[in-house]
Design an enzyme around this catalytic site. Structure first.
Site, PDB file in Angstrom:
ATOM      1  N   GLU A 135       3.507   0.849 -21.559  1.00  8.79           N
ATOM      2  CA  GLU A 135       3.879   0.186 -20.177  1.00  8.79           C
ATOM      3  C   GLU A 135       5.612   0.185 -20.317  1.00  8.79           C
ATOM      4  O   GLU A 135       5.931  -0.494 -20.622  1.00  8.79           O
ATOM      5  CB  GLU A 135       3.285  -1.438 -19.855  1.00  8.79           C
ATOM      6  CG  GLU A 135       1.682  -0.867 -19.339  1.00  8.79           C
ATOM      7  CD  GLU A 135       1.798  -3.478 -19.265  1.00  8.79           C
ATOM      8  OE1 GLU A 135       2.566  -3.389 -19.412  1.00  8.79           O
ATOM      9  OE2 GLU A 135       0.342  -3.196 -18.935  1.00  8.79           O
ATOM     10  N   GLU A 159      -6.029  -1.795 -20.799  1.00  9.52           N
ATOM     11  CA  GLU A 159      -6.029  -3.315 -20.150  1.00  9.52           C
ATOM     12  C   GLU A 159      -6.235  -3.753 -19.496  1.00  9.52           C
ATOM     13  O   GLU A 159      -6.044  -3.124 -18.247  1.00  9.52           O
ATOM     14  CB  GLU A 159      -4.031  -3.270 -20.722  1.00  9.52           C
ATOM     15  CG  GLU A 159      -3.397  -3.415 -22.126  1.00  9.52           C
ATOM     16  CD  GLU A 159      -2.021  -4.018 -21.948  1.00  9.52           C
ATOM     17  OE1 GLU A 159      -2.076  -4.765 -21.316  1.00  9.52           O
ATOM     18  OE2 GLU A 159      -1.922  -3.493 -23.088  1.00  9.52           O
TER      19      GLU A 159
HETATM   20  C1  BGC Z   1       1.553  -6.199 -22.138  1.00  6.63           C
HETATM   21  C2  BGC Z   1       0.824  -6.855 -22.905  1.00  6.63           C
HETATM   22  C3  BGC Z   1       0.934  -7.960 -22.534  1.00  6.63           C
HETATM   23  C4  BGC Z   1      -0.248  -8.409 -21.531  1.00  6.63           C
HETATM   24  C5  BGC Z   1      -0.032  -9.887 -20.528  1.00  6.63           C
HETATM   25  C6  BGC Z   1       0.973  -6.119 -20.550  1.00  6.63           C
HETATM   26  O1  BGC Z   1       2.265  -6.189 -19.642  1.00  6.63           O
HETATM   27  O2  BGC Z   1       0.910  -4.454 -22.553  1.00  6.63           O
HETATM   28  O3  BGC Z   1       1.330  -6.624 -24.016  1.00  6.63           O
HETATM   29  O4  BGC Z   1       0.708  -9.319 -23.373  1.00  6.63           O
HETATM   30  O5  BGC Z   1       0.518  -7.062 -19.933  1.00  6.63           O
HETATM   31  O6  BGC Z   1       0.908  -9.948 -19.860  1.00  6.63           O
END
Ligand code: BGC
Length: 448
Positions: free
Chosen positions: A156, A353
């Protein structure tokens, strides 16, 4: 009952070093920008920090069991750059433990924890930091490349640039506004240089993890549509176009980066190197309008956009997580089909993610942690991925954020994204209902 995915689809879980490891000074580790940032009063909710975090550094063997016993194929974690500067001993042990548990390690080289000494030399505003990341990547490949074959370069870059360099909400908290654009370019260059190092080191697969989300105009008014378009350029396409089609999305961005034509062309050649997979992190869509005089936009997003910029966020009408984020699973299908349509050469996508924070209570008298809303969230988002596959997008995997409750950056420990609960006093781990649900979903796939 469970959504079904094509044979070979890879299920996984994600974490990052700073959010879980703790052991802030072990191995002679020097500070990262997050150690410095969290030590400053007023930066993190309740003044929390991650010097101990969830003590994964000492409890990694148990944590790997929680990951492996769910039956996942891949585990995405990240290396702490400042820890690696004083040796890879911890990661040798971690990688060996992951492999022994029958899981594929898919590490991220950089997930926001820049060594403070590099920040002191300008951080990502300094072009030289890109070369430093390539050197650090070479060290990782040399020490771990015999066992780690699948790599993610940076996590990111958009959020790191926006929250850390344009605004002040994340480390290093520079607050440069649009002046932060060089930090974007230097991270993209670092990505391209790292790809070269990984290829030379014989990597099996190389990708990046970019955050993506649909940007919805608040209405048909051309000013709103233009505002949403600019916002999408700055948050989504500035970080994807250079990688996936070798150019920046608009002239404002090119001017902000400030690299002259011939050099920019050479840099973009490096940045656009083909990838084996493209990682997408998805949480929620954003709705944007052209600012209306006198209207208060505070509190709509997790971070506030300063006055004077030509776009303002307005709330998306949807159910929300306990972090206040809109739950819109169709946004994931939408961003995947948009990526497919925008990039004729899009490599296979992995959702690197996706997940949700709910403020789960610790284990009750039955010893269980009940988190039905997380199960509903994950189920709906996995179905949204299945819809995208149905629509012809090639998606090869899905990783839940996160394997385990952890340090949620400026929000501290209130926000729990894990499939495994962590007690803040004892650091005891308890598998949540969602962990069992995910295990059963993976087991229920037809694999032939
Ligand atoms: C990031 C994580 C974060 C998650 C939830 C992403 O922006 O890569 O490190 O914990 O989202 O906010």
């Amino acid at each position: 009952m469970y959504p079904q995915f094509p044979p070979g689809f890879r299920f996984g879980m994600s974490t990052s070093a700073y959010q879980i490891e703790g052991a802030a000074d072990a191995d002679g580790k020097k500070p990262s920008i997050w150690d410095t940032f969290t030590a400053r009063p007023g930066t993190v909710r309740h003044g929390e920090h991650a010097r101990v975090a969830i003590d994964h550094y000492h409890r990694y063997a148990e944590d790997v069991r929680h990951i492996a016993e769910a039956g996942v194929h891949d585990y995405r974690f990240s290396f702490s750059w400042p820890r690696v500067q004083s040796g890879t001993g911890f990661y040798d042990r971690l990688v060996d433990t992951i492999l022994a548990a029958g899981v594929r390690p898919v590490p991220t080289i950089y997930h926001w924890d820049l060594p403070q000494e590099l920040e002191d030399a300008g951080g990502w505003m300094n072009r030289d930091t890109a070369q430093r990341l390539a050197d650090y990547t070479a060290m990782l490949v040399e020490r771990l490349g015999d066992r780690v074959r699948d790599w993610i370069t940076l996590n990111e870059m958009s959020v790191h640039t926006l929250y850390g360099y344009a605004l002040t909400d994340h480390a290093p908290g520079r607050g440069l506004g649009l002046g932060a654009l060089p930090a974007a370019h230097h991270q993209l260059l670092a990505h391209g240089l790292a790809v070269q190092v990984l290829r030379a080191g014989g990597a099996r697969s190389v990708g990046v993890a970019n955050q993506h989300f649909p940007v919805l105009p608040a209405g048909d008014d051309p000013d709103d549509v233009a505002a949403a378009g600019l916002f999408a350029d700055l948050t989504n396409w500035t970080f994807a176009d250079p990688i996936l089609r070798g150019e920046y999305p608009n002239e404002l961005v090119v001017a902000g980066i400030g690299v002259d034509g011939a050099q920019l062309a050479r840099d973009l050649e490096v940045i656009r190197a083909p990838l084996d997979f493209y990682g997408v992190n998805y949480y929620e869509p954003t709705m944007i309008e052209a600012p209306r005089a006198g209207k208060d936009y505070a509190g709509v997003l997790e971070v506030d956009i300063p006055d004077g910029l030509p776009f303002s966020p307005v709330p998306v009408k949807a159910e929300r997580t306990d972090f206040g984020w809109a739950i819109v699973p169709s946004g994931l299908t939408g961003i995947l089909t948009t990526l497919r349509d925008r990039y004729p050469h899009l490599p296979p996508v992995v959702i690197t993610e996706n997940g949700a924070s709910f403020h789960d209570a610790g284990p009750g008298p039955d010893g269980r942690v009940h988190d039905p809303r997380r199960i509903a969230f994950l189920d709906a988002h996995l179905r949204a991925v299945a819809d995208a596959i149905e629509a012809g997008v090639r998606v090869d995997g899905y990783y839940v954020w996160s394997a385990i409750d952890n340090f949620e950056w400026a929000a501290g420990y209130d926000e729990r994204f894990g499939l495994v609960h962590v007690d803040r006093e004892t650091l005891a781990r308890t598998r949540k209902d969602s962990w069992y649900w995910y295990r059963d979903l993976i087991a229920a796939q037809t694999r032939s």
